[in-house]
Structures are given as C-alpha cells and as structure tokens.
Design an enzyme around this catalytic site. Structure first.
Site, mmCIF file in Angstrom:
data_model
loop_
_atom_site.group_PDB
_atom_site.id
_atom_site.type_symbol
_atom_site.label_atom_id
_atom_site.label_comp_id
_atom_site.label_asym_id
_atom_site.label_seq_id
_atom_site.Cartn_x
_atom_site.Cartn_y
_atom_site.Cartn_z
ATOM 1 N N ASP A 241 94.802 22.742 46.404
ATOM 2 C CA ASP A 241 94.986 22.881 47.873
ATOM 3 C C ASP A 241 95.233 24.762 47.707
ATOM 4 O OD1 ASP A 241 96.310 23.546 50.260
ATOM 5 O OD2 ASP A 241 95.703 21.815 50.893
ATOM 6 N N GLU B 69 92.760 19.324 59.676
ATOM 7 C CA GLU B 69 92.110 20.473 59.465
ATOM 8 C C GLU B 69 90.883 20.352 59.168
ATOM 9 O OE1 GLU B 69 94.096 23.097 57.731
ATOM 10 O OE2 GLU B 69 92.400 24.584 57.053
ATOM 11 N N HIS C 263 90.369 12.932 52.757
ATOM 12 C CA HIS C 263 91.092 13.450 51.676
ATOM 13 C C HIS C 263 91.848 13.069 51.539
ATOM 14 C CE1 HIS C 263 91.394 17.151 54.888
ATOM 15 N NE2 HIS C 263 91.970 17.581 53.928
ATOM 16 N N HIS D 152 95.997 14.240 50.386
ATOM 17 C CA HIS D 152 96.456 15.022 49.723
ATOM 18 C C HIS D 152 98.160 14.900 48.078
ATOM 19 C CE1 HIS D 152 96.527 18.630 52.556
ATOM 20 N NE2 HIS D 152 96.344 17.589 53.574
HETATM 21 P P1 5GP Z 1 94.294 18.593 56.850
HETATM 22 O O1 5GP Z 1 93.003 18.422 57.095
HETATM 23 O O2 5GP Z 1 94.661 17.705 55.866
HETATM 24 O O3 5GP Z 1 95.471 18.847 57.750
HETATM 25 O O4 5GP Z 1 94.487 19.955 55.496
HETATM 26 C C1 5GP Z 1 93.143 20.089 55.187
HETATM 27 C C2 5GP Z 1 94.237 20.942 53.830
HETATM 28 O O5 5GP Z 1 92.386 21.979 52.935
HETATM 29 C C3 5GP Z 1 95.353 22.216 53.601
HETATM 30 O O6 5GP Z 1 95.816 21.477 52.968
HETATM 31 C C4 5GP Z 1 94.492 23.513 53.896
HETATM 32 O O7 5GP Z 1 94.947 24.785 52.845
HETATM 33 C C5 5GP Z 1 92.987 23.083 52.683
HETATM 34 N N1 5GP Z 1 92.170 23.732 52.059
HETATM 35 C C6 5GP Z 1 91.505 24.273 54.030
HETATM 36 N N2 5GP Z 1 90.282 24.717 53.771
HETATM 37 C C7 5GP Z 1 90.605 25.102 52.298
HETATM 38 C C8 5GP Z 1 89.385 25.642 51.040
HETATM 39 O O8 5GP Z 1 88.278 26.006 51.441
HETATM 40 N N3 5GP Z 1 89.276 24.990 49.669
HETATM 41 C C9 5GP Z 1 90.144 24.426 49.010
HETATM 42 N N4 5GP Z 1 90.995 24.721 48.088
HETATM 43 N N5 5GP Z 1 91.499 24.412 50.596
HETATM 44 C C10 5GP Z 1 91.333 24.468 51.334
#
Ligand code: 5GP
Length: 131
Positions: free
Chosen positions: A29, A88, A93, A95
């Site tokens: 991440d 987001e 996915h 974590h």
């Molecule tokens: P969620 O959708 O689970 O709320 O959060 C998305 C996660 O993806 C976040 O922890 C964010 O830091 C990560 N993330 C968002 N864009 C990118 C990216 O371009 N590359 C990586 N490696 N992680 C990302």
C-alpha cells in the site's frame, strides 16, 4: 474506466509488487498503516468484495494467506491483521497489516511514509519469502 488497481495489474502504473499469479496480485500500500501493509487484489475488476463469485473469494483468501505468511517471515509482528474497506478504490481488495497492537489497524490513523529505496527493499524481501 479501468481502476487504479487494474492499471497496476496491466503495468500501466508502477507498484511494489510482492506476489502474483494468474488471478491475483499483491503489492505494498502506498499509504501504509504499518511497515509491510499490503493489498491483495483479484485481477478481475469487481468493485465490492462480497459480489465476487464464491470460488473467487475463497481463492482470494487462500492467496492472501500465502502473502500474509511471506510478510510474517520478513516483518517482526505478533500476527497479520486483515481488513476490507473499499471506500476509496472500487476494485475488491484485502488489506494485510502487520500487528503488534489493535490500534495498528486503525484506518483513521496518520499513514506512514517510506522512501522508494525502503519500499523496494521491503517488497523484494517479501517477494523472496513468498512460497
Ligand atoms: P480502500 O478502498 O480500501 O478504502 O483504500 C484503498 C487503499 O489503496 C488505500 O489504503 C490507499 O493507500 C491504497 N492505494 C490507493 N491508490 C494506490 C496506488 O496507486 N498504489 C498503491 N500501491 N496503493 C494505493
């Protein structure tokens, strides 16, 4: 439009990839809660994890287990925690977060920052530990 994770899968944007097979990929991440915070992603772009077909969600968790074991071999921690948020990025996915205390997986916490060299070195170690 392809999700940011599909762009990573298709190598259109870079990521610190730690594991991959035909159906799944795992990468660090970019805004980690802890050193070794890794995302495990099905290559098939389905937004909501609980809309994945039964077999795919089962295989995703089996793949995540192998990734968690490789993180554990590299990052000192009590165990690997698992969370699904998805608010987001609209591409399912999981974590995986190394835990020493319950607050280590508090997503409201400020995120950590590592240098490119640190990310590269960590990703290589986890990748080398992946079995
Ligand atoms: P969620 O959708 O689970 O709320 O959060 C998305 C996660 O993806 C976040 O922890 C964010 O830091 C990560 N993330 C968002 N864009 C990118 C990216 O371009 N590359 C990586 N490696 N992680 C990302």
């Amino acid at each position: 439009m392809a999700s940011i994770f599909s762009k990573i899968i298709n190598r259109e944007i870079p990521a610190y990839i730690v594991a991959e097979d035909n159906n799944f990929i795992a990468f660090l991440d970019i805004n980690p809660l802890a050193e070794g915070h890794t995302l495990v992603v099905p290559k098939q772009e389905i937004d909501y994890i609980f809309e994945l077909p039964d077999q795919d969600i089962a295989q995703l968790f089996v793949f995540a287990k192998r990734v968690a074991q490789s993180i554990e071999r590299v990052v000192p921690c009590k165990r690997i925690g698992l969370s699904v948020i998805g608010l987001e990025v609209p591409h399912s996915h999981i974590h995986l977060v190394p835990l020493n205390a319950v607050n280590d997986i508090n997503f409201a916490k400020p995120k950590l920052d590592f240098s490119r060299e640190q990310y590269l070195a960590l990703a290589k170690k986890i990748k080398d530990a992946f079995k």
